[in-house]
Enzyme design. Structure first.
Site, PDB file in Angstrom:
ATOM      1  N   ASP A 259      74.308  33.724  97.094  1.00  0.00           N
ATOM      2  CA  ASP A 259      74.801  35.032  96.687  1.00  0.00           C
ATOM      3  C   ASP A 259      76.315  35.155  96.883  1.00  0.00           C
ATOM      4  OD1 ASP A 259      74.285  37.995  96.098  1.00  0.00           O
ATOM      5  OD2 ASP A 259      75.213  38.116  98.079  1.00  0.00           O
ATOM      6  N   GLU A 291      76.242  32.327  92.585  1.00  0.00           N
ATOM      7  CA  GLU A 291      76.830  33.527  91.998  1.00  0.00           C
ATOM      8  C   GLU A 291      78.279  33.534  92.455  1.00  0.00           C
ATOM      9  OE1 GLU A 291      76.682  38.413  92.089  1.00  0.00           O
ATOM     10  OE2 GLU A 291      75.880  37.252  93.757  1.00  0.00           O
TER      11      GLU A 291
END
Length: 595
Positions: A259, A291
Site C-alpha cells: 500500500d 501502489e
C-alpha cells in the site's frame, strides 16, 4: 515448514526444548521494561546495545503475554502473531504451523495469468465466508484473490488500513486456521491469494511503538498519518522484511500488494525487500505489486511485477462520468490522448509536471515496460471508498452501455485486470469508509476529519449527509452483495463470465512477451490501440467512451476482414467501424493470428 523463516528477530518463537524466546526491539525504553506472562512474576528486560531485549522462558504455545513499560503501561507485542481479543489485549504465543495443508505442492501461477479480485474479508463474512465464495469466483474466471489488509486493527469493523499489529491476522474475521483453510481451498481451485500489506504507517489506536521504540519513526518527514517510518534503521527494515516472509511462508500467500509506497522514504529499501523475499522463496510464483503515486518505473525492473495503474483509472473515470474535479482535472483536458498513452505506455505521467500536485514533476518513463506491469481497474477500495458517499460506477457512469464497454476493454487487453468486489454483479451498494473505534474522542476526531475533507456535505439532508465512519450502519450499507440474485445481477455475472472466458482462452496463453504496437486518439473520446502478443498474434482495440458517434480520421484505414472479431459491446459496432465511424459507448476487440 517452520513457524517463521529465519532469521527471527521479533515476537515470540517456540524453541525445540519447549521454551519460548521473546524478542522485542525497544531502543528507547525507560528503565522498568518487563515481560508479563499470565500467572507468573514479571521478568525484567534490558535492551542490548542494538536495542533488542531478549529472554527465553519455560512456556509454550498458547501462553498469554504482554510487555510492561517503565511507566506501568501494559502493551501487546508489536510482532504478535495472535491476539487474545483486540489490539489492547494480551498477545498469544503460537507454535509451528500445524495446519494439514491439502495442496502443499502448489507453487502458484504465472503473473500473466492473473485476473485479480479485491475483497474485504469482513464484508464477505470473515475467512469462512470468503472460502464459501471461492468456487463461484473460480468459475467466474478469477485466478488471483486479493484480500484487503488483515493486520489486527481496533474494533470489529475497519477498512484494514488502521492496522497496528502487522503480524497478527485480525480475529474479528476468524482463526488463523480458517485463514489457512481459505488459502488452501483457493489453491485447490487453481486460484492464488494475495494480501494487501501496509508498510507505510500504523493506525491511530493501539500503536505503542513511539513509547519504547522512538527510532522506529522520523520526525523530519511528515505523512498523512503522522511521522514517517524510518527505514534507515536496520531493525525497522528487518521488521517488515520478516513480516513479508511470514505471510508468504506461514500462510502460503501467493503475493503481496504494498500500500502507498510513495509514503516510504527511500525506495532503495523496496528494492532490498524484493531481493530478500525472492531469494528466500525460490521455485514459487510470488507476486509483488505496488501502489505508488510516484510512478517509479525503475521499481518494476527491480523485483516488482506490477503497479496499480491510477493514471488509466483516472482518465477512464473521467470518460465514464464526466467528473473533472480534484485529481481528475489532470486527465480531463485531452482524455482520448491520455487514454491512448495509458494503453500504449502504461502511465500518463512519466516525469512531466502535474497541475493537481502544484506543478511538481511526477513519474518516470514507462513505455519500455510490458503491459503486464500495470494493474488496470475501473474501481477499487480507494477510488470508491475515498469518495464522500462511496458511490460505484453503476451509479455514476453516464450510461450502462458505456460502463459495459469499459469493462470489456479492461478485461480484454494485456494489462492485468482487477475487479473490485461487487462489480461482477453490478452492485449499486456504496463502499464507504468505516471504523469501530471504542474511544469516543477518536471516533469524533475521525468523523470531524472526514467532514473537513468533504465540507460540501456538511449541510446536506440526512439522505445525502456524510456517513459517520463509526456507525454500524455505515458498515452494513457497504455490503456489495445485497441483491446478487436478481435479473440485473445475473446479467452482469453472465457478461463478466463471458469476457473472462475469452481472456482465459484467447489471450492469457499469449500474454507472456506481449508488447505495445502503439495507440492513437481518433476523436474526443475514441482510441485505437494494438499489441503484438507473445505468439506473434496482433490484438486491436477500438473504444469510443463518449456520447457521440465519431468519424474515423480519413488517414486511418478501417479494420478489414483479415482479423477475427473477438468481441463487440454493441451489435453492429464493427460494421460501423468498417463504414468509417465509431459508435458511441462501444468497444470492438479484434484478434489477428500470427502469419
Amino acid at each position: 515448514m517452520t513457524a517463521w523463516p529465519e532469521p527471527f528477530s521479533f515476537g515470540a518463537l517456540p524453541l525445540p526444548d519447549g521454551r519460548t524466546r521473546f524478542r522485542l526491539w525497544a531502543p528507547s525504553a525507560a528503565p522498568g521494561l518487563a515481560l508479563l506472562i499470565e500467572g507468573r512474576d514479571a521478568i525484567a528486560l534490558h535492551p542490548d546495545a542494538q536495542g533488542y531485549a531478549q529472554v527465553d522462558v519455560d512456556c509454550g504455545p498458547g501462553t498469554r503475554y504482554r510487555y510492561r513499560l517503565g511507566d506501568g503501561a501494559m502493551v501487546p507485542d508489536p510482532a504478535s502473531r495472535l491476539q487474545d481479543g483486540d489490539v489492547h489485549d494480551a498477545s498469544v504465543v503460537t507454535g509451528p504451523d500445524a495446519y494439514a495443508w491439502q495442496h502443499a505442492g502448489w507453487r502458484g501461477r504465472p503473473w500473466e495469468d492473473s485476473v485479480l479480485y479485491e475483497i474485504h474479508v469482513g464484508l464477505a463474512g470473515g475467512y469462512a465466508g470468503v472460502r464459501q465464495r471461492l468456487p463461484a469466483l473460480a468459475e467466474l474466471g478469477v485466478t488471483l484473490l486479493e484480500l484487503m489488509p488483515l493486520a489486527d486493527f481496533p474494533g470489529a469493523r475497519n477498512w484494514g488500513y488502521d492496522g497496528v499489529l502487522p503480524y497478527a491476522p485480525d480475529t474479528a474475521y476468524g482463526t488463523p486456521e480458517e485463514l489457512k483453510a481459505l488459502i488452501d481451498t483457493a489453491h485447490g481451485l487453481g486460484m492464488g491469494v494475495m494480501l494487501d500489506v501496509v508498510y507505510n504507517h500504523f493506525g491511530p489506536d493501539g500503536n505503542f511503538l513511539p513509547r519504547y521504540s522512538a527510532p522506529f519513526f522520523r520526525d523530519d518527514v511528515p505523512t498523512p498519518w503522522g511521522a514517517a517510518i524510518d527505514f534507515r534503521q536496520p531493525a525497522v527494515r528487518r521488521f517488515f522484511e520478516e513480516n513479508a516472509l511470514y505471510w508468504l511462508s506461514e500462510y502460503r500467500f501467493d503475493g503481496l500488494r504494498l500500500d502507498a509506497v510513495h509514503a516510504i522514504v527511500g525506495h532503495e529499501w523496496l528494492e532490498e525487500l524484493a531481493r530478500h523475499v525472492r531469494g528466500q522463496l525460490p521455485g514459487r510464483h510470488v507476486h509483488l505489486v505496488l501502489e505508488n503515486d510516484d510512478n517509479r518505473a525503475s521499481l518494476l525492473q527491480a523485483g516488482y511485477d506490477a503497479q496499480w495503474n491510477d493514471d488509466a483509472h483516472h482518465v477512464l473515470h473521467h470518460l465514464l462520468t464526466g467528473e473533472s474535479q480534484g485529481y481528475y482535472a489532470d486527465y480531463s483536458r485531452y482524455p482520448a490522448q491520455a487514454l491512448a498513452q495509458c494503453l500504449e505506455q502504461g502511465w500518463l505521467y512519466q516525469g512531466q509536471p502535474s497541475a493537481y500536485r502544484g506543478g511538481r514533476p511526477r513519474g518516470e518513463p514507462s513505455a519500455h515496460l510490458p503491459p503486464s506491469a500495470f494493474v488496470l481497474f475501473l474501481q477499487n477500495h480507494d477510488q470508491t471508498g475515498n469518495r464522500a458517499l462511496g458511490e460505484r460506477l453503476t451509479r455514476l457512469a453516464a450510461s450502462p452501455e458505456r460502463l459495459r464497454a469499459a469493462v470489456a476493454m479492461q478485461l480484454l487487453i494485456p494489462q492485468i485486470p482487477l475487479i473490485f468486489m461487487g462489480e461482477e454483479c453490478g452492485s449499486e451498494a456504496p463502499f464507504l469508509y468505516f471504523t469501530s473505534h471504542a474511544d469516543p474522542a477518536l471516533a469524533q476526531a475521525v468523523r470531524e476529519g472526514r467532514q473537513r475533507e468533504f465540507p460540501a456535505y456538511a449541510a446536506h439532508d440526512a439522505a445525502t449527509a456524510l456517513p459517520d465512519p463509526n456507525a454500524p450502519d455505515t458498515y452494513a450499507r457497504s455490503l456489495p452483495w445485497h441483491d446478487d440474485t436478481g435479473d440485473a445481477a445475473k446479467n452482469w455475472l453472465t457478461y463478466y463470465r463471458a469476457l473472462l472466458h475469452l481472456r482465459q482462452h484467447a489471450l492469457a496463453p499469449r500474454l507472456r512477451g506481449a508488447e505495445s504496437l502503439g495507440a492513437l486518439a481518433l476523436g474526443t473520446a475514441t482510441v485505437m490501440a494494438r499489441w503484438r502478443l507473445g505468439d506473434g498474434a496482433v490484438l486491436t482495440l477500438y473504444a469510443n467512451l463518449g456520447a457521440d458517434r465519431e468519424p474515423l480520421p480519413a488517414t486511418l484505414s478501417p479494420p478489414g476482414d483479415f482479423a477475427d472479431l473477438l468481441f463487440e459491446s454493441l451489435p453492429g459496432a464493427l460494421a460501423s467501424l468498417r463504414a468509417g465511424s465509431a459508435c458511441a459507448d462501444s468497444v470492438v476487440v479484434l484478434l489477428e493470428d500470427a502469419p
